[in-house]
Scaffold this active site. Structure first.
Site: not given
Length: 353
Positions: A132, A192, A196
């Protein structure tokens, strides 16, 4: 139920004993994986195309550098760390023909497995460790004695040792110093991409630009607007990073906290519905199909979008102001150097790509 985190003491590091890792790619993530693995006692080969500019960098760092096919044949663990959009071509041409039963194929992001672009044979193990943080942070924190937290997953366990080896890999990266959380390729990929797009990159960028434009259009100085909408954002995020929303609200004035409660929901009205639409596009594969199509068409749409935002007024005003604040260690990203900031020590994002 609280999710379990795995640490050094939970992992058997001997699961990788005597095994050779082939790190395919030597960019942001590749250089960090290769160096951390080596420093943890894993023998590492770096696999790169003949014409790759990274060959000299890897060789200068003391690595044995091979063509991708040769690296795959020599390895027990193959780590595919080229960009998402390049993985299918590299896998199909150089990796798939050279795999053998029992090898472990590793990823740092689940995109190509989740959307079926890479389909490994059932006779090999398939796993993932997704730090991460960007590669330079993974490396610098490791050398300082710490670790970047990570997600890990096992997609296929043909050998019966996949989970142990994936965890040992995470330990060799230094991730289990901070803690790793078990997930799946699908969950990692979908969350993810959503993070984003809806918040970390897309959502925040859109809010910053909209706030800046609102102030400038109302007649306020652009420089003042920049400080209020972008510069101070780091101060707020740092507070959240250390102690969550409660610590941020504890640290700011009562006026700011009250405005947070009554005005924040007005600004984001309708945002959650839009976020659900974004998530639906990710889950259905619509976003992946669009992104792949853009790349296969030559990337013109991507370059146009990048160029448009590069010329936004907040970027021009911000660059001039940052140039007067050397203590920030300001970074300038020029045309054709879109990845330059990735190596800057002051830059850190949530995604390892």
């Amino acid at each position: 139920m609280t999710a379990r985190m795995y640490y050094d003491a939970d992992v058997d590091p001997t699961a990788l004993a005597g095994q050779t890792g082939a790190v395919i790619g030597y960019g942001s993530q590749g250089h960090a994986h290769a160096q951390n693995l080596r420093d943890s006692g894993v023998e590492v080969i770096v696999g790169l195309a003949k014409g790759s500019k990274s060959r000299a960098l890897a060789a200068d760092a003391g690595f044995r550098v091979e063509n991708v096919a040769a690296a795959v044949r020599a390895a027990d663990v193959v780590v595919l760390l080229v960009p998402d959009t390049a993985q299918k071509a590299v896998y199909d041409a150089e990796i798939a023909p050279n795999l053998r039963d029992g090898q472990l194929l590793m990823f740092a992001h689940g995109f190509n497995i989740r959307f079926g672009r890479v389909q490994p044979p059932p006779s090999i193990d398939v796993g993932m460790v997704a730090p991460k943080g960007p590669g330079h942070l993974l490396r610098s924190v490791y050398t300082a004695g710490g670790g970047v937290p990570a997600l890990f997953a096992v997609e296929q366990d043909a050998s019966g040792t996949a989970r142990a080896r994936v965890l040992a890999y995470a330990r060799a990266l230094g991730a289990t110093r901070a803690g790793v959380l078990e997930t799946t390729f699908a969950e990692e990929t979908e969350t993810d991409l959503f993070g984003e797009q809806a918040l970390l990159c897309g959502g925040v960028s859109a809010l910053v630009k909209a706030a800046f434009e609102t102030l400038v259009e109302a007649g306020y100085q652009p420089e003042l607007a920049y400080f209020e909408t972008m510069h101070e954002l780091k101060l707020i995020v740092d507070l959240m990073y250390r102690g969550g929303l409660n610590f941020m609200r504890f640290s700011v004035s009562d006026t700011a906290e009250y405005g947070d409660y009554v005005s924040g929901p007005r600004v984001t009205e309708g945002a959650k519905a839009a976020m659900k639409d974004v998530l639906a596009d990710i889950q259905s594969g619509a976003f992946a199909q669009r992104w792949i199509a853009v790349q296969e068409a030559g990337g013109d749409e991507f370059r146009q979008l990048r160029g448009r935002d590069r010329e936004h007024q907040i970027e021009q005003v911000g660059a001039a102001l940052r140039a007067q604040m050397p203590f920030l260690n300001p970074v300038v990203v020029r045309e054709g150097e879109a990845q330059a900031a990735a190596s800057a020590p002051a830059v850190a994002t949530g995604s390892p790509k």
